[in-house]
Design an enzyme around this catalytic site. Sequence first.
Site, mmCIF file in Angstrom:
data_model
loop_
_atom_site.group_PDB
_atom_site.id
_atom_site.type_symbol
_atom_site.label_atom_id
_atom_site.label_comp_id
_atom_site.label_asym_id
_atom_site.label_seq_id
_atom_site.Cartn_x
_atom_site.Cartn_y
_atom_site.Cartn_z
ATOM 1 N N ASP A 188 -28.876 5.682 -1.890
ATOM 2 C CA ASP A 188 -30.200 6.289 -1.800
ATOM 3 C C ASP A 188 -30.741 6.429 -3.215
ATOM 4 O O ASP A 188 -30.184 7.174 -4.017
ATOM 5 C CB ASP A 188 -30.106 7.663 -1.127
ATOM 6 C CG ASP A 188 -31.469 8.337 -1.047
ATOM 7 O OD1 ASP A 188 -32.348 7.796 -0.371
ATOM 8 O OD2 ASP A 188 -31.647 9.385 -1.691
ATOM 9 N N GLU A 272 -32.383 0.986 0.808
ATOM 10 C CA GLU A 272 -33.657 1.037 1.512
ATOM 11 C C GLU A 272 -34.534 -0.109 1.041
ATOM 12 O O GLU A 272 -34.575 -0.412 -0.146
ATOM 13 C CB GLU A 272 -34.368 2.359 1.216
ATOM 14 C CG GLU A 272 -33.766 3.537 1.936
ATOM 15 C CD GLU A 272 -34.405 4.841 1.484
ATOM 16 O OE1 GLU A 272 -34.928 5.554 2.329
ATOM 17 O OE2 GLU A 272 -34.375 5.116 0.277
ATOM 18 N N CYS A 340 -26.673 20.017 9.667
ATOM 19 C CA CYS A 340 -26.868 19.524 11.023
ATOM 20 C C CYS A 340 -26.130 20.442 12.001
ATOM 21 O O CYS A 340 -24.935 20.684 11.857
ATOM 22 C CB CYS A 340 -26.365 18.091 11.158
ATOM 23 S SG CYS A 340 -26.585 17.452 12.823
ATOM 24 N N ASP A 350 -29.931 13.909 -0.529
ATOM 25 C CA ASP A 350 -29.819 12.479 -0.850
ATOM 26 C C ASP A 350 -28.504 11.893 -0.342
ATOM 27 O O ASP A 350 -28.450 10.733 0.069
ATOM 28 C CB ASP A 350 -29.938 12.273 -2.363
ATOM 29 C CG ASP A 350 -31.300 12.708 -2.885
ATOM 30 O OD1 ASP A 350 -32.243 12.776 -2.058
ATOM 31 O OD2 ASP A 350 -31.427 12.983 -4.089
HETATM 32 ZN ZN LIG Z 1 -25.510 15.451 12.519
#
Ligand SMILES: [Zn+2]
Length: 383
Positions: A188, A272, A340, A350
Amino acid sequence: MVKQRKTFRYRLYPTAKQIALLDWQLSEACRLYNAALQERRDAYRFAGRSLNYYDQANQLKEIRAVGDLELANFSCCQDVLRRLDKNFKAFFRRVKERKGKAGFPRFKSRSRYASITFPSYGDGCRLLDTGKLRLQGAGQVKLKLHRAVVDTIKTVTVKREAGKWFACFSVECEAAPLPESAETVGVDVGLTAFATLSSGTEVENPRHARKGQARLRRAQRKVARRKRGSASRKRAVRELQAAHAHLRNQRSDFHHKVSRRLVNDYGLIAVEALNVKGLAAGMLAKSVSDAGWSSFIDKLAYKAQSAGRVLMKVDPRGTTQRCVCGAPNPKTLGQRWHECTACGLSAGRDHASALEILRLGLSLLGPTWASRSCVPNEAVCFS
Ligand SMILES: [Zn+2]
């Protein structure tokens, strides 16, 4: 085996007399360029006709026969016309695509016309056993052969850059595959660190970039203060060019080192596919052009190809807004941490995107990477 073109740049040390001759060659090339541009404009304006490269190249012999052009090498002259042709083709393409202002090809000033190309090595240009470079129109010029030329030289471009002279050899070389590696990495490229890897490693932006920026600003102010046309302004401009060149060299060196490390360590690299243009239009303009991402990706791409590595360019949309487990994870630009609730991943912003980039890269390849049997021995880019 895959053939690749690479360019190697060598410093030239011409004598004062040779500098005058080289400057003269450049100014003659510039004069030819502008005259050919004028001819194209006139032909279009007065006869509604567009000229092509051959229309113009066919006149070269005659022009040279009457002694009206002192650019010494014939192929060099052809190359000047080819450059113009390329600029016209690019212009017509822009018109067709209607991308903003098309920008008609412009006349060039002598100070900006800074290079000539010998399109076929051996014709007007040759490396001698004495280590000097013979250049038609300038004689035998001293050259610092800081590394040996091992491959076949195709073309040679002689360049003036901030008062220094360089010869750029474009060579054709064999790919140099590295032993296979099953290691994979997502990269990234960001604003805080230069790059963050999916392993969590951060590649810092080099410190010298800041220093170089400061020097550049000082040099710019100096130029702005000096009177136009004065000798002291000329000196300041030279200083500014040198500052630019220095920064450019440092950046390029840094990009080479980072891309080399990645290619050596990993069999698959996912990045990317950056729409740098779209980004550069916004607020991030300075940081983006500063980091020079696209030139970094270019270096990464050709090194990967030569080494037989796989480079995947993935769709950048949403890589910061999703967790690698697939759960959406919206974040604002200021939010630097990724949490998460679905899978429990807790990582830097990042780092989390680098993981997602790698996941995307691997998913594009599908089972081919896992089996390794059908992975082609060259870089594949999906963009
Ligand atoms: Zn996750």
